[in-house]
Design a protein around this motif. Structure first.
Motif, mmCIF file in Angstrom:
data_model
loop_
_atom_site.group_PDB
_atom_site.id
_atom_site.type_symbol
_atom_site.label_atom_id
_atom_site.label_comp_id
_atom_site.label_asym_id
_atom_site.label_seq_id
_atom_site.Cartn_x
_atom_site.Cartn_y
_atom_site.Cartn_z
ATOM 1 N N LYS A 309 0.852 -1.185 0.000
ATOM 2 C CA LYS A 309 0.000 0.000 0.000
ATOM 3 C C LYS A 309 0.890 1.238 0.000
ATOM 4 O O LYS A 309 1.940 1.271 0.649
ATOM 5 N N ILE A 310 0.457 2.262 -0.717
ATOM 6 C CA ILE A 310 1.276 3.468 -0.895
ATOM 7 C C ILE A 310 0.550 4.667 -0.299
ATOM 8 O O ILE A 310 -0.667 4.830 -0.471
ATOM 9 N N VAL A 311 1.314 5.511 0.397
ATOM 10 C CA VAL A 311 0.798 6.779 0.893
ATOM 11 C C VAL A 311 1.588 7.898 0.228
ATOM 12 O O VAL A 311 2.825 7.907 0.277
ATOM 13 N N LEU A 312 0.890 8.810 -0.417
ATOM 14 C CA LEU A 312 1.518 9.977 -1.039
ATOM 15 C C LEU A 312 1.247 11.189 -0.176
ATOM 16 O O LEU A 312 0.102 11.439 0.211
ATOM 17 N N CYS A 313 2.281 11.959 0.152
ATOM 18 C CA CYS A 313 2.052 13.128 0.997
ATOM 19 C C CYS A 313 2.734 14.367 0.444
ATOM 20 O O CYS A 313 3.764 14.300 -0.224
ATOM 21 N N CYS A 314 2.103 15.506 0.707
ATOM 22 C CA CYS A 314 2.662 16.820 0.419
ATOM 23 C C CYS A 314 1.979 17.802 1.368
ATOM 24 O O CYS A 314 1.246 17.391 2.264
ATOM 25 N N THR A 315 2.198 19.077 1.187
ATOM 26 C CA THR A 315 1.667 20.055 2.132
ATOM 27 C C THR A 315 0.150 20.087 2.148
ATOM 28 O O THR A 315 -0.482 19.983 3.198
ATOM 29 N N SER A 316 -0.452 20.218 0.978
ATOM 30 C CA SER A 316 -1.912 20.361 0.916
ATOM 31 C C SER A 316 -2.620 19.141 0.354
ATOM 32 O O SER A 316 -3.834 19.031 0.444
ATOM 33 N N GLY A 317 -1.877 18.220 -0.248
ATOM 34 C CA GLY A 317 -2.480 17.071 -0.889
ATOM 35 C C GLY A 317 -2.651 17.230 -2.386
ATOM 36 O O GLY A 317 -2.929 16.261 -3.093
ATOM 37 N N LEU A 318 -2.449 18.447 -2.906
ATOM 38 C CA LEU A 318 -2.681 18.697 -4.320
ATOM 39 C C LEU A 318 -1.643 18.030 -5.217
ATOM 40 O O LEU A 318 -1.973 17.382 -6.204
ATOM 41 N N ARG A 319 -0.353 18.185 -4.855
ATOM 42 C CA ARG A 319 0.681 17.530 -5.654
ATOM 43 C C ARG A 319 0.576 16.014 -5.562
ATOM 44 O O ARG A 319 0.880 15.291 -6.514
ATOM 45 N N SER A 320 0.129 15.530 -4.422
ATOM 46 C CA SER A 320 -0.060 14.085 -4.261
ATOM 47 C C SER A 320 -1.111 13.553 -5.226
ATOM 48 O O SER A 320 -1.035 12.403 -5.681
ATOM 49 N N LYS A 321 -2.099 14.375 -5.552
ATOM 50 C CA LYS A 321 -3.152 13.930 -6.458
ATOM 51 C C LYS A 321 -2.633 13.786 -7.885
ATOM 52 O O LYS A 321 -3.081 12.908 -8.630
ATOM 53 N N ILE A 322 -1.694 14.635 -8.270
ATOM 54 C CA ILE A 322 -1.059 14.451 -9.574
ATOM 55 C C ILE A 322 -0.245 13.160 -9.566
ATOM 56 O O ILE A 322 -0.299 12.352 -10.495
ATOM 57 N N ALA A 323 0.519 12.955 -8.486
ATOM 58 C CA ALA A 323 1.319 11.739 -8.363
ATOM 59 C C ALA A 323 0.423 10.500 -8.387
ATOM 60 O O ALA A 323 0.773 9.471 -8.964
ATOM 61 N N TYR A 324 -0.738 10.605 -7.758
ATOM 62 C CA TYR A 324 -1.699 9.498 -7.744
ATOM 63 C C TYR A 324 -2.055 9.080 -9.166
ATOM 64 O O TYR A 324 -2.052 7.895 -9.515
ATOM 65 N N ASN A 325 -2.373 10.054 -10.011
ATOM 66 C CA ASN A 325 -2.764 9.746 -11.381
ATOM 67 C C ASN A 325 -1.612 9.162 -12.193
ATOM 68 O O ASN A 325 -1.817 8.312 -13.063
#
Length: 342
Positions: A309-325
């Motif tokens: 399982k992977i957790v992506l983190c950043c300050t607001s979550g916005l950059r993580s959403k790009i990484a998610y895609n």
């Protein structure tokens, strides 16, 4: 190249800056054009005429009569038809040696990655800020050069973004302006010849980039005013604090907070944490895991497990959403979004 191609491109092959080698580079190149409107039409015409081997055209709109004074690929018989499909049909008549691909739909967060990754570079002739930011951020994440152009009334702009680690669109405009402050051609108007001029600049910049000659507009913004025939080139400084595109909240991500993250770690110690912030942000405050900055993520594919399982983190979550895609195109693993905002 066969004899018909050599004859077709003879006049530009005569240029020492292009020659046979440059023409072969053009034939091998794959270019995605965003928008078949005022800017896209001249871009597509000149790239097709120049012999770019594969050209993708993405546009969800249909031809309207009000387009015809500036969108020179179309005529009155095309009103109501798909711009992408109609463009491809006409461009095939101009140059049958090229592989054209039509995308008669809107580029979105859900499809941008899968489309852009198939091309060497992108030319953005879109007319709205959400698309510009989405295209920019996708190109940066996938390390694709981006030729940019915009027009309004009598003024136009051209630049080359994300070339060899250079500036990107957010270096120039870090965040989109408020919606009620955004000018557009529908309200402010535009002279029909302007997109032809700016689109030609964009096509020219694309050809220079592919063939490897001339001085490119990387780190620079060309501004042209056709009312008084003035032009200006501005230097653009690189903005290291790159945010993510707008309108990401519409997708359903599994977002967690720090407390939930700590609970997940207890139940599954193998949880793989990726912090997609910049290095300096990670040094200032981190909760462990691996620091793979968003725009270097492509360099770390082999380090990301497919069975955890992977957790992506950043300050607001916005950059993580790009990484998610980006990751979803590579793995079926469960992915969580963690915001470090308190």
């Amino acid at each position: 190249m066969d004899s018909a191609e050599l004859k077709r491109y003879n006049r530009q092959i005569l240029l020492p800056e292009i020659g046979i080698e440059g023409q072969q580079k053009l034939k091998a190149a794959k270019v995605l054009v965003i928008g078949a409107g005022g800017l896209g039409c001249p871009v597509l015409l000149y790239l097709a005429a120049a012999g770019v081997g594969k050209i993708g055209v993405i546009d969800h709109d249909t031809v309207d009569e009000s387009n015809l004074h500036r969108q020179v690929l179309f005529n009155t018989t095309d009103v109501g038809k798909s711009k992408a499909d109609t463009s491809v049909n006409k461009l095939q008549l101009l140059n049958p040696h090229i592989d054209f691909v039509s995308y008669p739909f809107k580029i979105t967060l859900n499809n941008a990655n899968s489309i852009v990754q198939d091309y060497d570079l992108v030319v953005d002739g879109s007319d709205n800020f959400p698309t510009r930011y989405l295209v920019n951020d996708t190109c940066v994440a996938l390390n694709k050069p981006l030729v940019f152009g915009s027009i309004f009334k009598f003024e136009g702009q051209v630049s080359l973004f994300n070339y060899n680690g250079g500036t990107d669109y957010r270096s120039l405009f870090p965040e989109p302006p408020p919606a009620d402050e955004v000018p557009n051609c529908d309200e402010g108007g535009v002279i029909g010849s302007l997109p032809g001029i700016i689109g030609s600049y964009m096509a020219n910049e694309t050809i220079k980039l592919i063939c490897g000659f001339g001085e490119l507009l990387s780190g620079k913004l060309l501004m042209v005013n056709v009312l008084d025939n003035s032009s200006l080139i501005l230097n653009i400084g690189k903005n290291v604090d790159v945010a993510a595109p707008v309108n990401l909240s519409k997708k359903k991500y599994e977002v967690i907070d720090l407390e939930t993250f700590e609970q997940l770690k207890i139940s599954d110690p193998s949880l793989f944490l990726i912090d997609v912030r910049e290095d300096f942000e990670f040094e200032e405050y981190n909760i462990g895991g691996y620091n793979f900055p968003l725009y270097e993520l492509n360099d770390h594919w082999n380090s990301i497990p497919e069975d955890k399982k992977i957790v992506l983190c950043c300050t607001s979550g916005l950059r993580s959403k790009i990484a998610y895609n980006l990751l979803k195109a590579k793995t079926d693993a469960q992915i969580y979004i963690l915001s470090l905002n308190k």
